[in-house]
Design a protein around this motif. Structure first.
Motif, PDB file in Angstrom:
ATOM      1  N   GLU A  10       0.830  -1.212   0.000  1.00 21.11           N
ATOM      2  CA  GLU A  10       0.000   0.000   0.000  1.00 21.11           C
ATOM      3  C   GLU A  10       0.862   1.258   0.000  1.00 21.11           C
ATOM      4  O   GLU A  10       0.567   2.226  -0.692  1.00 21.11           O
ATOM      5  N   PHE A  11       1.928   1.236   0.775  1.00 24.42           N
ATOM      6  CA  PHE A  11       2.841   2.379   0.837  1.00 24.42           C
ATOM      7  C   PHE A  11       3.546   2.586  -0.504  1.00 24.42           C
ATOM      8  O   PHE A  11       3.769   3.712  -0.929  1.00 24.42           O
ATOM      9  N   ALA A  12       3.875   1.489  -1.172  1.00 21.40           N
ATOM     10  CA  ALA A  12       4.584   1.574  -2.448  1.00 21.40           C
ATOM     11  C   ALA A  12       3.674   2.059  -3.575  1.00 21.40           C
ATOM     12  O   ALA A  12       4.144   2.719  -4.502  1.00 21.40           O
ATOM     13  N   LEU A  13       2.391   1.748  -3.522  1.00 23.68           N
ATOM     14  CA  LEU A  13       1.488   2.089  -4.618  1.00 23.68           C
ATOM     15  C   LEU A  13       1.017   3.538  -4.605  1.00 23.68           C
ATOM     16  O   LEU A  13       0.887   4.155  -5.648  1.00 23.68           O
ATOM     17  N   HIS A  14       0.738   4.072  -3.439  1.00 23.11           N
ATOM     18  CA  HIS A  14       0.084   5.375  -3.357  1.00 23.11           C
ATOM     19  C   HIS A  14       1.066   6.503  -3.074  1.00 23.11           C
ATOM     20  O   HIS A  14       2.072   6.314  -2.397  1.00 23.11           O
ATOM     21  N   ASP A  15       0.740   7.690  -3.596  1.00 23.04           N
ATOM     22  CA  ASP A  15       1.533   8.880  -3.323  1.00 23.04           C
ATOM     23  C   ASP A  15       1.336   9.306  -1.875  1.00 23.04           C
ATOM     24  O   ASP A  15       0.205   9.312  -1.374  1.00 23.04           O
ATOM     25  N   ALA A  16       2.423   9.681  -1.239  1.00 21.98           N
ATOM     26  CA  ALA A  16       2.337  10.204   0.121  1.00 21.98           C
ATOM     27  C   ALA A  16       1.917  11.671   0.051  1.00 21.98           C
ATOM     28  O   ALA A  16       2.187  12.368  -0.920  1.00 21.98           O
ATOM     29  N   ALA A  17       1.245  12.121   1.092  1.00 20.81           N
ATOM     30  CA  ALA A  17       0.842  13.528   1.146  1.00 20.81           C
ATOM     31  C   ALA A  17       2.090  14.398   1.216  1.00 20.81           C
ATOM     32  O   ALA A  17       3.067  14.074   1.896  1.00 20.81           O
ATOM     33  N   ARG A  18       2.046  15.501   0.508  1.00 16.76           N
ATOM     34  CA  ARG A  18       3.194  16.413   0.470  1.00 16.76           C
ATOM     35  C   ARG A  18       2.825  17.711   1.166  1.00 16.76           C
ATOM     36  O   ARG A  18       1.666  18.113   1.166  1.00 16.76           O
ATOM     37  N   PRO A  19       3.825  18.378   1.739  1.00  7.37           N
ATOM     38  CA  PRO A  19       3.529  19.644   2.410  1.00  7.37           C
ATOM     39  C   PRO A  19       3.190  20.731   1.385  1.00  7.37           C
ATOM     40  O   PRO A  19       3.537  20.636   0.217  1.00  7.37           O
ATOM     41  N   GLY A  20       2.494  21.732   1.852  1.00  2.00           N
ATOM     42  CA  GLY A  20       2.158  22.843   0.969  1.00  2.00           C
ATOM     43  C   GLY A  20       0.668  23.124   0.986  1.00  2.00           C
ATOM     44  O   GLY A  20      -0.111  22.516   1.711  1.00  2.00           O
ATOM     45  N   LYS A  21       0.297  24.055   0.173  1.00  2.00           N
ATOM     46  CA  LYS A  21      -1.096  24.450   0.093  1.00  2.00           C
ATOM     47  C   LYS A  21      -1.932  23.331  -0.520  1.00  2.00           C
ATOM     48  O   LYS A  21      -1.569  22.788  -1.569  1.00  2.00           O
ATOM     49  N   PRO A  22      -3.050  22.963   0.109  1.00  2.00           N
ATOM     50  CA  PRO A  22      -3.866  21.886  -0.426  1.00  2.00           C
ATOM     51  C   PRO A  22      -4.520  22.270  -1.752  1.00  2.00           C
ATOM     52  O   PRO A  22      -4.770  23.448  -2.013  1.00  2.00           O
ATOM     53  N   LYS A  23      -4.816  21.263  -2.587  1.00  2.00           N
ATOM     54  CA  LYS A  23      -5.490  21.511  -3.857  1.00  2.00           C
ATOM     55  C   LYS A  23      -6.910  21.948  -3.617  1.00  2.00           C
ATOM     56  O   LYS A  23      -7.547  21.557  -2.644  1.00  2.00           O
ATOM     57  N   ARG A  24      -7.432  22.763  -4.535  1.00  2.00           N
ATOM     58  CA  ARG A  24      -8.822  23.192  -4.424  1.00  2.00           C
ATOM     59  C   ARG A  24      -9.726  22.243  -5.145  1.00  2.00           C
ATOM     60  O   ARG A  24      -9.440  21.685  -6.129  1.00  2.00           O
TER      61      ARG A  24
END
Length: 86
Positions: free
Chosen positions: A72-86
């Motif tokens: 699961e960790f290998a398949l999905h993108d980890a959350a990144r810091p910064g302003k969230p998408k709208r």
């Protein structure tokens, strides 16, 4: 180049196969699923890179993510810091 063996158990193999069969994911995540499936089958890295048109770094990072945190960790993108998408 020495290739590190990677083997998925039945549950992880089923997760990867289901992931690859659905069209609900990002292209980067599909590539990771294909990389894991190919490494599980024992295909050479050079062949995986040529067929999927991915770089050596993508292959190494996918393998390292699997070893570190599982499928699961290998398949999905980890959350990144910064302003969230709208």
């Amino acid at each position: 180049m020495r290739q590190t063996a990677l083997s998925l158990n039945k549950r992880e193999r089923r997760i990867v196969d289901e992931f690859r069969s659905k069209g609900l994911h990002r292209a980067r995540e599909f590539n990771r699923a294909h990389i894991l499936a190919a490494l599980d089958r024992g295909l050479p890295e050079q062949q995986i890179m040529a067929v999927l048109k991915v770089g050596r770094t993508a292959l190494w990072r996918t393998r390292a993510a699997y070893v570190q945190g599982g499928v699961e960790f290998a398949l999905h993108d980890a959350a990144r810091p910064g302003k969230p998408k709208r």
